[in-house]
Design an enzyme around this catalytic site. Structure first.
Site, mmCIF file in Angstrom:
data_model
loop_
_atom_site.group_PDB
_atom_site.id
_atom_site.type_symbol
_atom_site.label_atom_id
_atom_site.label_comp_id
_atom_site.label_asym_id
_atom_site.label_seq_id
_atom_site.Cartn_x
_atom_site.Cartn_y
_atom_site.Cartn_z
ATOM 1 N N ALA A 121 0.958 -1.214 -0.141
ATOM 2 C CA ALA A 121 0.005 -0.042 -0.099
ATOM 3 C C ALA A 121 0.736 1.237 0.034
ATOM 4 O O ALA A 121 2.087 1.198 0.173
ATOM 5 C CB ALA A 121 -0.933 -0.123 1.279
ATOM 6 N N GLY B 40 0.074 -5.283 0.778
ATOM 7 C CA GLY B 40 -1.165 -5.350 -0.204
ATOM 8 C C GLY B 40 -0.898 -5.829 -1.585
ATOM 9 O O GLY B 40 -1.824 -6.414 -2.135
ATOM 10 N N GLU C 128 -1.335 -9.488 -0.954
ATOM 11 C CA GLU C 128 -2.683 -9.668 -0.792
ATOM 12 C C GLU C 128 -3.279 -9.655 -2.143
ATOM 13 O O GLU C 128 -4.420 -10.353 -2.419
ATOM 14 C CB GLU C 128 -3.254 -8.593 -0.008
ATOM 15 C CG GLU C 128 -2.815 -8.794 1.732
ATOM 16 C CD GLU C 128 -3.302 -7.580 2.660
ATOM 17 O OE1 GLU C 128 -4.093 -7.974 3.496
ATOM 18 O OE2 GLU C 128 -2.938 -6.644 2.170
ATOM 19 N N GLU D 38 3.682 -5.887 7.415
ATOM 20 C CA GLU D 38 2.659 -5.082 8.147
ATOM 21 C C GLU D 38 3.211 -4.765 9.589
ATOM 22 O O GLU D 38 3.130 -3.788 10.074
ATOM 23 C CB GLU D 38 1.347 -5.310 7.823
ATOM 24 C CG GLU D 38 0.620 -4.997 6.446
ATOM 25 C CD GLU D 38 0.945 -6.148 5.609
ATOM 26 O OE1 GLU D 38 0.314 -5.904 4.529
ATOM 27 O OE2 GLU D 38 1.447 -7.063 6.047
#
Length: 264
Positions: A71, A117, A120, A140
């Site tokens: 992200a 992300g 993911e 994270e």
């Protein structure tokens, strides 16, 4: 509108017949998922769903340094409330779920970093193909966060609870070969996009209706007990035998010729 007609600032879109390729194209930011990129990705996936001739989708990243490095941290750093964090997580989950729930095959072609992300996003796809130099991980916890776009749920379902917790709690990155060993990726290839096209073409030879029913049976069955999951499989099998694709497939087999599936 077909995908090839759409214009995006942070994505490149390529469609050749039944195969579409969406490239997250922010190479200077290692293809980080900004809010704008997420919004465009959601639009592109919706276009895929609405374009009847598309039978398979590949997701990849621009440049050779990253698939998606995660992200956009500059945006995450501004979060300061439970509400804001929860809403961002839900919005990201919605995009990932829209990819995971597509009835057509989806393949992540990974080169370079697939972190946070980015991993993911790859986990939302059916198949993952990585280059030998790729690095995959969930960093994270090293930022004081947890995976928020489905990672805490999809990762253990794919590789098992112990291995998933190891990756998330240590925040370590694994190379392509280790990822292959643990089942995190399906193939390691020098050119993951080329390999993804090859795998997609193999999938496109098969009945679209059957592919969609397989995906639904697996997706629903993973969240059910075995007895219920077997009932789901039987339901999907029953639906398959009513399709024109089934009639064509069995007829083609008996007549010793290639099947001509119509997705009906």
């Amino acid at each position: 509108m077909t995908l090839i007609d759409a214009e995006f600032e942070n994505l490149l879109v390529d469609q050749h017949g039944p195969l579409a390729v969406i490239t997250v194209n922010r190479p200077r930011a290692l293809n980080a998922l900004s809010a704008d990129t997420f919004s465009e990705l959601a639009q592109a996936v919706e276009l895929v769903m609405d374009t009847a001739e598309i039978g398979a989708l590949i997701l990849t990243g621009g440049g050779d340094r990253a698939f998606v490095a995660g992200a956009d941290i500059t945006e995450l750093a501004d979060l300061d409330s439970v509400f804001a964090g929860r809403e961002l997580s839900l919005a990201g989950q919605d995009v990932m779920q829209s990819i995971a729930s597509l009835p057509l095959p989806t393949i992540a072609a990974i080169q370079g970093f697939a972190l946070g992300g980015g991993l993911e996003l790859a986990l939302a796809c059916d198949v993952r193909i990585a280059s030998p130099g790729s690095k995959l991980g969930m960093p994270e916890t090293g930022l004081g966060l947890i995976p928020g776009y489905g990672g805490t749920q999809r990762l253990p379902r794919l590789i098992g609870v112990g291995r998933a917790l190891d990756l998330m709690l240590t925040a370590r990155q694994v190379g392509a070969e280790e990822a292959l060993t643990m089942g995190l990726v399906n193939y390691v290839a020098d050119n993951p996009l080329e390999k993804a096209r090859e795998v997609a073409q193999q999938m496109l030879r098969n009945a679209p209706m059957a592919i969609g029913l397989v995906k639904e049976a697996v997706r629903r069955g993973m969240d059910a007990g075995l007895d219920h999951a077997l009932e789901i499989e039987a339901d999907m099998f029953g639906m398959a035998v009513t399709t024109k694709d089934f009639k064509e497939g069995t007829r083609a087999f008996l007549e010793k010729r290639p099947a001509r599936f119509q997705g009906e």
